[in-house]
Write a protein that holds these residues in place. Structure first.
Motif, PDB file in Angstrom:
ATOM      1  N   LEU A   1       8.981  -6.884   3.056  1.00  0.00           N
ATOM      2  CA  LEU A   1       7.781  -6.094   3.304  1.00  0.00           C
ATOM      3  C   LEU A   1       7.518  -5.150   2.132  1.00  0.00           C
ATOM      4  O   LEU A   1       6.391  -5.036   1.631  1.00  0.00           O
ATOM      5  CB  LEU A   1       7.985  -5.286   4.590  1.00  0.00           C
ATOM      6  CG  LEU A   1       6.728  -4.625   5.143  1.00  0.00           C
ATOM      7  CD1 LEU A   1       5.749  -5.709   5.586  1.00  0.00           C
ATOM      8  CD2 LEU A   1       7.084  -3.720   6.312  1.00  0.00           C
TER       9      LEU A   1
ATOM     10  N   PHE B   1       6.309  -7.065  -0.750  1.00  0.00           N
ATOM     11  CA  PHE B   1       4.925  -7.489  -0.507  1.00  0.00           C
ATOM     12  C   PHE B   1       3.956  -6.356  -0.824  1.00  0.00           C
ATOM     13  O   PHE B   1       2.976  -6.527  -1.539  1.00  0.00           O
ATOM     14  CB  PHE B   1       4.779  -7.921   0.955  1.00  0.00           C
ATOM     15  CG  PHE B   1       3.383  -8.286   1.321  1.00  0.00           C
ATOM     16  CD1 PHE B   1       2.822  -9.478   0.876  1.00  0.00           C
ATOM     17  CD2 PHE B   1       2.612  -7.434   2.108  1.00  0.00           C
ATOM     18  CE1 PHE B   1       1.521  -9.815   1.208  1.00  0.00           C
ATOM     19  CE2 PHE B   1       1.313  -7.759   2.436  1.00  0.00           C
ATOM     20  CZ  PHE B   1       0.763  -8.953   1.984  1.00  0.00           C
TER      21      PHE B   1
ATOM     22  N   TRP C   1       1.485 -13.485  -4.598  1.00  0.00           N
ATOM     23  CA  TRP C   1       2.671 -14.235  -4.182  1.00  0.00           C
ATOM     24  C   TRP C   1       3.155 -15.004  -5.390  1.00  0.00           C
ATOM     25  O   TRP C   1       2.499 -15.975  -5.822  1.00  0.00           O
ATOM     26  CB  TRP C   1       2.311 -15.206  -3.058  1.00  0.00           C
ATOM     27  CG  TRP C   1       2.282 -14.548  -1.724  1.00  0.00           C
ATOM     28  CD1 TRP C   1       3.188 -13.661  -1.243  1.00  0.00           C
ATOM     29  CD2 TRP C   1       1.308 -14.723  -0.709  1.00  0.00           C
ATOM     30  NE1 TRP C   1       2.856 -13.265   0.006  1.00  0.00           N
ATOM     31  CE2 TRP C   1       1.706 -13.906   0.380  1.00  0.00           C
ATOM     32  CE3 TRP C   1       0.146 -15.497  -0.581  1.00  0.00           C
ATOM     33  CZ2 TRP C   1       0.974 -13.841   1.548  1.00  0.00           C
ATOM     34  CZ3 TRP C   1      -0.570 -15.436   0.580  1.00  0.00           C
ATOM     35  CH2 TRP C   1      -0.165 -14.597   1.641  1.00  0.00           C
TER      36      TRP C   1
ATOM     37  N   PHE D   1       7.663 -13.539   2.009  1.00  0.00           N
ATOM     38  CA  PHE D   1       6.655 -12.480   1.882  1.00  0.00           C
ATOM     39  C   PHE D   1       6.200 -12.265   0.449  1.00  0.00           C
ATOM     40  O   PHE D   1       5.157 -11.696   0.201  1.00  0.00           O
ATOM     41  CB  PHE D   1       7.241 -11.149   2.361  1.00  0.00           C
ATOM     42  CG  PHE D   1       7.061 -10.913   3.820  1.00  0.00           C
ATOM     43  CD1 PHE D   1       5.782 -10.859   4.378  1.00  0.00           C
ATOM     44  CD2 PHE D   1       8.154 -10.735   4.641  1.00  0.00           C
ATOM     45  CE1 PHE D   1       5.632 -10.637   5.728  1.00  0.00           C
ATOM     46  CE2 PHE D   1       8.004 -10.502   5.988  1.00  0.00           C
ATOM     47  CZ  PHE D   1       6.737 -10.465   6.539  1.00  0.00           C
TER      48      PHE D   1
END
Lengths: 250, 280
Positions: free
Chosen positions: B121, B124, B135, B214
């Motif tokens: 997270l 990300f 990504w 992620f």
């Protein structure tokens, strides 16, 4: 000739005073032995002479140590050069886990001596000086840890000699060795004192009596007495020295 | 048997009990490996390894995910190893034990305890969205690097502390500087230990799914730049199994994962033994 002159030297570990106002003059190309009971400060004193005490965070050194007239505790002193000139041999043989050759050459490498001719010359010379060359000349690539303890200690001595020091500090160099090996190392010391000033810390009073020209007796951080070995062992000036060498104390 | 037991009986029973516990642990491990290999090995073939996935992974092989995994791990190690080993050297050799070292060590241990999905997270939010890396391999490897950093610091520190103090003293007594002592004496002696930490991290990275999905995404193409998204084997396995695309391909992927972790470990032991023979 005086090689090392120590003036009013005190060492503190935190609030504990390990050495109290030491004054001493150490003669060139002689063997000076430091004796005394455990914890009396003799090793601490030895480590002041090449400033190894600098490595201990809480150690504080006060006073002056002159080597050839230069105070080694002055700020501008080149510490690395000092330690090159004042070699050290430790209590336990401590060769690096490298080959015999790499052990000897380590000191040269840290001082950026890369000339193969000099390197080979020093390798031979220092191994000859400790009388290992005839035995080991054909196995220089062998791992130093495969040698006997006595050979290891000789190798450590050779490693210190390879950077061409003037003074050799020995911190109980025979304490890990058997009596026969000890006798041979002592013989070697007689050889070495022709070229080097030797200061040896020893637990063993007989050893001090056998090998040294001068002896100093430390007790609880004080240098009680320092003088010719013969005099210290036959007619000590201080009662405390007498008690120690006659075995009444320590 | 009479109660209370004699010390001799007690000894015999405890020995049996411990033997049983050991056997059970080994059995569980062996069973998992056997189970995966039994379902996975039949799927394995040269084609499976060198062909790219087709139809979301239902057909074809897993080539691009192997590449993705390798690239991601190499990059993560390249980032984390110097950082971690450097930190370890600084903590052990260049600073006295004190408040600062304790705080840094505490921090890195906390970092080690954070679940990987939190790292995912974090990666990300920071790399993918804030820094706009998207990504990508870059985001993924940065996140992985952060994740394995504590392991590398910890194991390197232990290895460095384990080097006998006598070696350092000799080096200093010969006129060596701190850095010469560290680089020529301490690090070579500590290398097997440091390598162990790095290998442990490879193991953790190969198996990592949450942090990677992620941040590196799940593209099936072979990546062509640092900013391409990629899919690692573990992510591939997860997606195949989770979305019911192909269970047999999932087992195949799992088998490849397992075999690669085993080979990395075996290879490391081999290297370390060779190194130890040479150095001690």
């Amino acid at each position: 000739m005086i090689s090392i002159e120590v003036k009013n030297l005190s060492v503190f570990y935190g609030s504990f005073q390990a050495l109290k106002n030491i004054n001493i003059k150490i003669e060139r190309q002689k063997i000076s032995a430091l004796i005394g009971p455990s914890g009396c400060g003799k090793t601490t004193f030895l480590r002041c002479l090449n400033r190894m005490n600098d490595l201990i965070d809480e150690a504080r050194v006060v006073g002056e140590v002159f080597i050839d007239g230069l105070n080694i505790y002055e700020e501008k002193v080149d510490l690395l050069e000092l330690r090159r000139r004042v070699g050290m041999v430790f209590q336990r043989p401590n060769p690096f886990p490298l080959s015999i050759e790499d052990n000897i050459l380590y000191g040269l490498k840290v001082h950026r001596i890369n000339d193969p001719k000099i390197m080979e010359e020093r390798l031979i010379k220092s191994l000859e000086a400790v009388q290992l060359w005839p035995q080991l000349k054909n196995q220089l690539r062998k791992n130093a840890l495969t040698l006997s303890l006595e050979q290891q200690q000789r190798l450590c001595l050779a490693r210190a000699l390879a950077v061409e020091p003037e003074i050799l500090l020995m911190d109980e160099p025979c304490s890990a060795l058997d009596p026969i090996a000890t006798a041979r190392i002592e013989e070697l010391m007689f050889e070495l004192k022709k070229k080097y000033t030797i200061v040896i810390v020893t637990h063993n009073m007989q050893q001090a009596a056998r090998v040294s020209d001068f002896t100093g007796y430390f007790l609880l951080g004080e240098l009680i007495e320092f003088g010719e070995t013969h005099q210290i062992f036959t007619a000590p000036a201080d009662k405390r020295t007498e008690d120690y060498i006659t075995g009444r104390y320590g | 048997m009479r109660w209370p037991l004699t010390p001799r009986q007690e000894q015999a029973i405890v020995r049996l009990l411990l033997l049983f516990l050991t056997a059970l642990s080994i059995f569980i491990l062996a069973f998992i490996i056997f189970f995966i290999l039994r379902h996975g090995l039949p799927v394995l073939s040269w084609e499976f390894l060198v062909r790219n996935p087709r139809e979301m992974g239902k057909e074809g092989g897993i080539f691009s995910t192997i590449i993705g995994t390798i690239v991601l791990i190499i990059l993560a190690l390249t980032l984390a190893t110097p950082l971690g080993v450097g930190t370890a050297i600084f903590l052990t050799e260049y600073t006295p034990e004190g408040r600062l070292t304790r705080i840094i060590r505490f921090g890195s241990e906390c970092l080690a305890g954070i679940p990987s999905i939190i790292f995912g997270l974090f990666g990300f939010i920071l790399f993918v969205t804030k820094l706009k890396f998207g990504w990508s391999i870059l985001s993924g490897s940065l996140t992985l690097a952060f994740m394995i950093l504590p392991t590398i610091i910890r194991t390197s520190e232990e290895a460095i502390k384990f080097v006998p103090q006598a070696y350092r003293e000799v080096s200093f007594s010969l006129g060596g500087t701190k850095w010469q002592t560290v680089s020529r004496v301490v690090l070579p002696s500590a290398l097997p230990g440091i390598a162990t930490g790095v290998i442990l991290s490879i193991g953790r990275s190969i198996g990592e799914t949450a942090a990677v999905i992620f941040t590196a995404g799940s593209a099936l193409r072979i990546p062509d730049s640092l900013f391409s998204s990629t899919r690692t084997m573990s992510v591939h396995f997860y997606i195949l199994a989770r979305e019911g695309i192909s269970l047999s391909k999932a087992y195949g992927t799992a088998a490849v994962l397992l075999i690669s972790i085993l080979s990395v470990n075996i290879f490391t032991y081999y290297l370390m033994n060779r190194f130890l023979r040479k150095y001690s």
